[in-house]
Write an enzyme that holds these catalytic residues in place. Structure first.
Site, mmCIF file in Angstrom:
data_model
loop_
_atom_site.group_PDB
_atom_site.id
_atom_site.type_symbol
_atom_site.label_atom_id
_atom_site.label_comp_id
_atom_site.label_asym_id
_atom_site.label_seq_id
_atom_site.Cartn_x
_atom_site.Cartn_y
_atom_site.Cartn_z
ATOM 1 N N GLY A 1 -22.364 22.554 11.636
ATOM 2 C CA GLY A 1 -21.736 21.060 11.646
ATOM 3 C C GLY A 1 -20.909 20.574 10.430
ATOM 4 O O GLY A 1 -20.736 19.483 10.259
ATOM 5 N N THR B 1 -26.628 20.134 9.307
ATOM 6 C CA THR B 1 -25.907 18.794 9.678
ATOM 7 C C THR B 1 -25.575 18.931 11.168
ATOM 8 O O THR B 1 -25.197 17.777 11.393
ATOM 9 C CB THR B 1 -25.024 18.382 8.714
ATOM 10 O OG1 THR B 1 -23.935 19.376 8.822
ATOM 11 C CG2 THR B 1 -25.381 18.730 7.282
ATOM 12 N N SER B 2 -25.531 19.873 11.644
ATOM 13 C CA SER B 2 -25.197 20.007 13.192
ATOM 14 C C SER B 2 -25.938 18.893 14.131
ATOM 15 O O SER B 2 -27.197 18.936 13.972
ATOM 16 C CB SER B 2 -25.079 21.291 13.877
ATOM 17 O OG SER B 2 -24.492 21.319 15.197
ATOM 18 N N LYS C 1 -34.055 13.209 17.774
ATOM 19 C CA LYS C 1 -34.189 13.508 16.315
ATOM 20 C C LYS C 1 -35.633 13.487 16.020
ATOM 21 O O LYS C 1 -36.143 14.357 14.969
ATOM 22 C CB LYS C 1 -33.768 12.200 15.575
ATOM 23 C CG LYS C 1 -32.278 11.910 15.781
ATOM 24 C CD LYS C 1 -31.474 13.346 15.325
ATOM 25 C CE LYS C 1 -30.092 13.214 15.286
ATOM 26 N NZ LYS C 1 -29.287 14.485 15.158
#
Length: 378
Positions: free
Chosen positions: A60, A133-134, A221
């Site tokens: 990402g 971070t994707s 998340k």
């Protein structure tokens, strides 16, 4: 994870990325190592074995957060390999001129899908650290983050950690989670108490609560981070997670609007307040500049050999007034999503705590006491 974009939107995002490079001093400071004029240098086949201590991979890497992390890593002298999902991502990087004649040195790019274990292993090969971070994005823009996307997020987390474990050179992984993985709990606050409820890195969002309220972004998340911890438990890779608040900063509306909308998503039928209004009234609506998020990622990575471990909540401002909420709405272009009273002030029922990250950033020498987390299957 890719998303179809309009030409106008893509050009606007490229311009924002180019401006970010200019602000960071990236363009014009170094000569890029490249295979040809304006091209991206790719990893040569057969590059493997023991990883270079200063070589890391970022998934990402062209996202709002990922791009900032890449810039901080380059500023710290790392060689960065970008794991890109689509050819559009590659084209976008070329257009930023990061890899042109006046681009930055120390950046490589490979094609790798976070849903494909073998491609991840190839991308990570030769790297000592991985920054995941994707994130799943909504191809429909305003339609919202769905329950299906939450399941995809979980699978991607499992595959990334598994690829880290399988890749001989990788020893550390920094995983980007969210503050939303910490704050949604049934009856989490007691307004009769004289002291506010503390929300820190030991707190987890209740998955049943997220499902009941259709908070799919928070659910995704939470589930993904727990899946990452389960996948890393007892394995030969060290994992740390960073849980940022709503990420803002220069260009965030243009480059981070989908994630921002998903973060605040959860609109209830009127006249009941939205879940973003719930966060505001409970003292849980916080923001963080993208540069601080990037700094936190790199700081925890560098401290993982000594003190850094577990989870880190990352924010720099808690919104406590209707006026501040109205300004956030204006920046996002989402009227009446956060606050209906621009003149209201909200009591502190909850106290968010980022002391663990603050101590790390200020000293980096505190002994870790958060190695083990109770991750339950829900």
């Amino acid at each position: 994870m890719g998303v179809l974009r309009s030409t106008e939107s893509l050009e606007a995002e490229i311009e924002e990325m180019r401006e970010t490079l200019l602000r960071s001093g990236g363009i014009g400071r170094t000569q890029v190592r490249k295979a040809g004029s304006g091209s991206v240098r790719r990893r040569a086949d057969g590059d493997s074995g023991v990883g270079d201590e200063r070589t890391v991979c970022v998934t990402g890497g062209i996202s709002f957060v990922g791009f900032a992390v890449v810039n901080h890593l380059l500023d710290r002298g790392y060689t960065v390999r970008l794991a890109l999902e689509t050819h559009e991502d590659m084209d976008k990087l070329r257009e930023t001129e990061m890899f042109g004649e006046m681009g930055r040195d120390g950046v490589w790019a490979v094609m790798a899908s976070v849903m494909d274990l073998e491609s991840l292993c190839r991308a990570f090969d030769g790297c000592v650290g991985v920054f995941h971070t994707s994130s799943v994005v909504d191809p429909g823009g305003l339609s919202g983050y769905s329950k299906h996307m939450a399941q995809m997020e979980v699978r991607a987390a499992e595959l990334v950690v598994e690829a880290c474990v399988r890749t001989q050179s990788v020893r550390r992984c920094v995983f980007t989670s969210s503050l939303l993985a910490c704050i949604w709990r049934e009856n989490s606050t007691s307004r009769s108490s004289r002291r506010p409820t503390i929300v820190d890195e030991n707190c987890w969002s209740d998955q049943r609560e997220c499902r009941d309220k259709k908070l799919w972004f928070a659910l995704g998340k939470t589930m993904a981070e727990k899946a990452a911890w389960r996948a890393a438990r007892g394995r030969d890779v060290k994992l740390v997670t960073v849980c940022p608040a709503l990420v803002t900063g220069p260009g965030f509306l243009r480059r981070n609007s989908t994630s921002s909308i998903a973060y605040l998503k959860g609109q209830r039928p009127l006249p009941r307040p939205s879940h973003s209004q719930d966060m505001l009234t409970e003292g849980l609506l916080a923001t963080v500049d993208v540069e601080k998020v990037a700094e936190a990622h790199v700081a925890v990575y560098e401290a993982m050999s000594s003190t850094a471990c577990g989870r880190y909540i990352c924010y720099d401002h808690v919104i406590r007034s209707g006026q501040e909420a109205a300004e956030l709405e204006r920046q996002l272009g989402l009227p009446n999503r956060v606050s209906r009273d621009a003149h209201a002030d909200y009591p502190t029922w909850v106290e968010l705590s980022n002391r663990k990250l603050s101590r790390l950033l200020s000293s980096g020498r505190r002994r870790c006491t958060y190695d083990i987390y109770s991750i339950t299957q829900e």
